[in-house]
Design a protein around this motif. Structure first.
Motif, mmCIF file in Angstrom:
data_model
loop_
_atom_site.group_PDB
_atom_site.id
_atom_site.type_symbol
_atom_site.label_atom_id
_atom_site.label_comp_id
_atom_site.label_asym_id
_atom_site.label_seq_id
_atom_site.Cartn_x
_atom_site.Cartn_y
_atom_site.Cartn_z
ATOM 1 N N PRO A 72 -5.079 11.874 -1.775
ATOM 2 C CA PRO A 72 -5.915 10.986 -0.939
ATOM 3 C C PRO A 72 -6.791 10.042 -1.750
ATOM 4 C CG PRO A 72 -6.009 13.246 -0.131
ATOM 5 C CD PRO A 72 -5.333 13.298 -1.458
ATOM 6 N N PHE A 105 -6.574 6.047 -1.332
ATOM 7 C CA PHE A 105 -7.736 5.240 -0.950
ATOM 8 C C PHE A 105 -7.868 4.021 -1.866
ATOM 9 C CE2 PHE A 105 -12.157 4.081 -1.726
ATOM 10 C CZ PHE A 105 -12.592 3.781 -0.442
ATOM 11 N N ILE A 132 -14.410 11.882 -1.231
ATOM 12 C CA ILE A 132 -13.055 12.192 -0.760
ATOM 13 C C ILE A 132 -12.693 13.635 -1.070
ATOM 14 C CG2 ILE A 132 -10.611 11.604 -1.028
ATOM 15 C CD1 ILE A 132 -11.455 8.732 -1.579
ATOM 16 N N THR A 189 0.833 -1.210 0.000
ATOM 17 C CA THR A 189 0.000 0.000 0.000
ATOM 18 C C THR A 189 0.862 1.251 0.000
ATOM 19 O OG1 THR A 189 -1.759 -1.161 1.187
ATOM 20 C CG2 THR A 189 -1.823 1.238 1.229
ATOM 21 N N VAL A 217 -17.316 7.796 -4.724
ATOM 22 C CA VAL A 217 -16.173 7.758 -3.804
ATOM 23 C C VAL A 217 -15.271 8.961 -4.026
ATOM 24 C CG1 VAL A 217 -14.074 6.492 -3.198
ATOM 25 C CG2 VAL A 217 -16.221 5.253 -3.532
ATOM 26 N N ALA A 240 0.378 3.943 -2.735
ATOM 27 C CA ALA A 240 -0.320 5.164 -2.312
ATOM 28 C C ALA A 240 0.564 6.405 -2.390
ATOM 29 C CB ALA A 240 -0.842 4.990 -0.885
#
Length: 376
Positions: free
Chosen positions: A115, A119, A104, A62, A100, A66
């Motif tokens: 972000p 996610f 966000i 992740t 979504v 990310a």
């Protein structure tokens, strides 16, 4: 290759090393069989070690995903779409994805795209890792195949599709359990982010039916008819595809090319299945399910060049190799032949990944050089 390519190689080594600490062979049959456990079961030392190692793997995967920035040929296209969604303007992505993103953006502010990427990275990696934990009897080898097969690294690109692919991989256990309601609901939820995942509804259910039924003449006849439709009904299939994805018509993705690398992978896996048929396939419905998915994948790659982005269609089927290959290797008699086959699989996928890395610099891929917002 420049220095940032070492990030991917080091990541593979680290997560595979952590994967060697995971011993879940005893728990996978129960996960696939399903059912509710009765009574309280204390956490054993092995389970605690498994959870710590899996959590470490999840954090590493992740984190790399990310924290990326400007990685992937569609990274800035996604950023522009995030802004269009926040403005309430029309975009071609599915409603679940739009909801979504809008949520966000509302929470973190307009044009806060980091972000959003974080996610979807966290959710995609969760489904990948959880699927391996529940279904991979040789967790380390399954993880290695997932990484070197390119599925994880390609998820840094095409965000919506690889989330749907991870959901499809995770959903296989519900098909094997016979919990078809959960399977259908999960796939419908995945379709809210990329509707191509709806393809797995007939494909996975068909593979499950064939895995549990003794094959008779009518099954071969139906298979031959299905193959014939791919050869002679291409125009009909193309019209159906372009109804859902009109922007693919005459695009750079509609090139009619064969995916020789994926054809070779399917052929080699099926040859190994033939060698292990009596021991690993004849009476094992789980392995037969994975086998039929790979057979379907070979048919798609050989006869489906008319399908835009045919590799992605086939991925829904051949990603099951991350479960099938370790099962076949584990059930071989211990000795030199098993070591030879295991080493061959590891070297073949490692070589495939090195070739894949060379293509990551291409303009239409751009997974390398790797950049992140912490150091860059």
């Amino acid at each position: 290759m420049e220095w940032s390519a070492s990030v991917y190689l080091i990541l593979i080594l680290l997560v595979t090393a952590l994967g060697l600490c995971v011993d879940n062979r005893e728990y996978v049959p129960g996960n696939i069989r399903g059912g509710r456990a009765r009574g309280s079961c204390p956490c054993t030392r092995r389970q605690a070690r498994n959870r710590i190692a899996v959590f470490g793997i999840y954090c590493l995967l992740t984190g790399v995903s990310a924290c990326r920035i400007a990685v992937g040929n569609d990274y800035w296209v996604y950023r522009d779409n995030f802004n269009l969604i926040a403005q309430g303007r029309h975009v071609s992505s599915e409603p679940g994805f739009n909801w979504v993103v809008k949520g966000i953006q509302g929470l973190f502010g307009y044009d806060q795209y980091l972000p959003v990427f974080a996610f979807f990275s966290a959710v995609t990696v969760f489904f990948f890792v959880k699927a391996l934990q529940d279904q991979g009897t040789d967790f380390a080898l399954s993880l290695y195949l997932l990484m070197t097969g390119g599925y994880y690294f390609n998820s840094l690109n095409s965000v919506r599709y690889y989330l749907a692919l991870a959901v499809a991989l995770f959903s296989m256990k519900y098909v094997l359990r016979g919990e078809y309601g959960k399977f259908i609901l999960l796939i419908l939820a995945g379709a809210m982010f990329h509707k191509s995942v709806l393809l797995v509804l007939p494909v996975y259910l068909g593979a499950r039916f064939l895995a549990g039924a003794p094959l008779k003449r009518r099954h071969y006849v139906c298979g031959g008819l299905g193959l014939a439709t791919l050869v002679f009904g291409q125009s009909l299939y193309r019209e159906i595809i372009f109804f859902f994805y009109p922007f693919y018509r005459d695009s750079v993705f509609d090139d009619g090319k064969l995916s020789y690398a994926n054809i070779l992978k399917c052929v080699c896996v099926l040859l190994l299945c033939a060698l292990c048929y009596k021991r690993s396939l004849r009476q094992n419905r789980v392995n037969r399910f994975y086998f039929f998915l790979n057979l379907f994948g070979l048919v798609v790659y050989c006869c489906g060049s008319f399908i835009p982005e045919v590799s992605r269609v086939g991925f829904y089927m051949i990603i099951s190799q991350v479960f099938l290959l370790p099962e076949l290797l584990a059930e071989m008699p211990a000795g030199r032949w098993r070591r030879f086959c295991r080493g061959g699989v590891i070297l073949a996928f490692g070589g495939y990944f090195l070739l894949l890395m060379r293509e990551m610099y291409a303009v239409d891929v751009r997974l390398l050089p790797y950049l992140n917002w912490i150091f860059n």
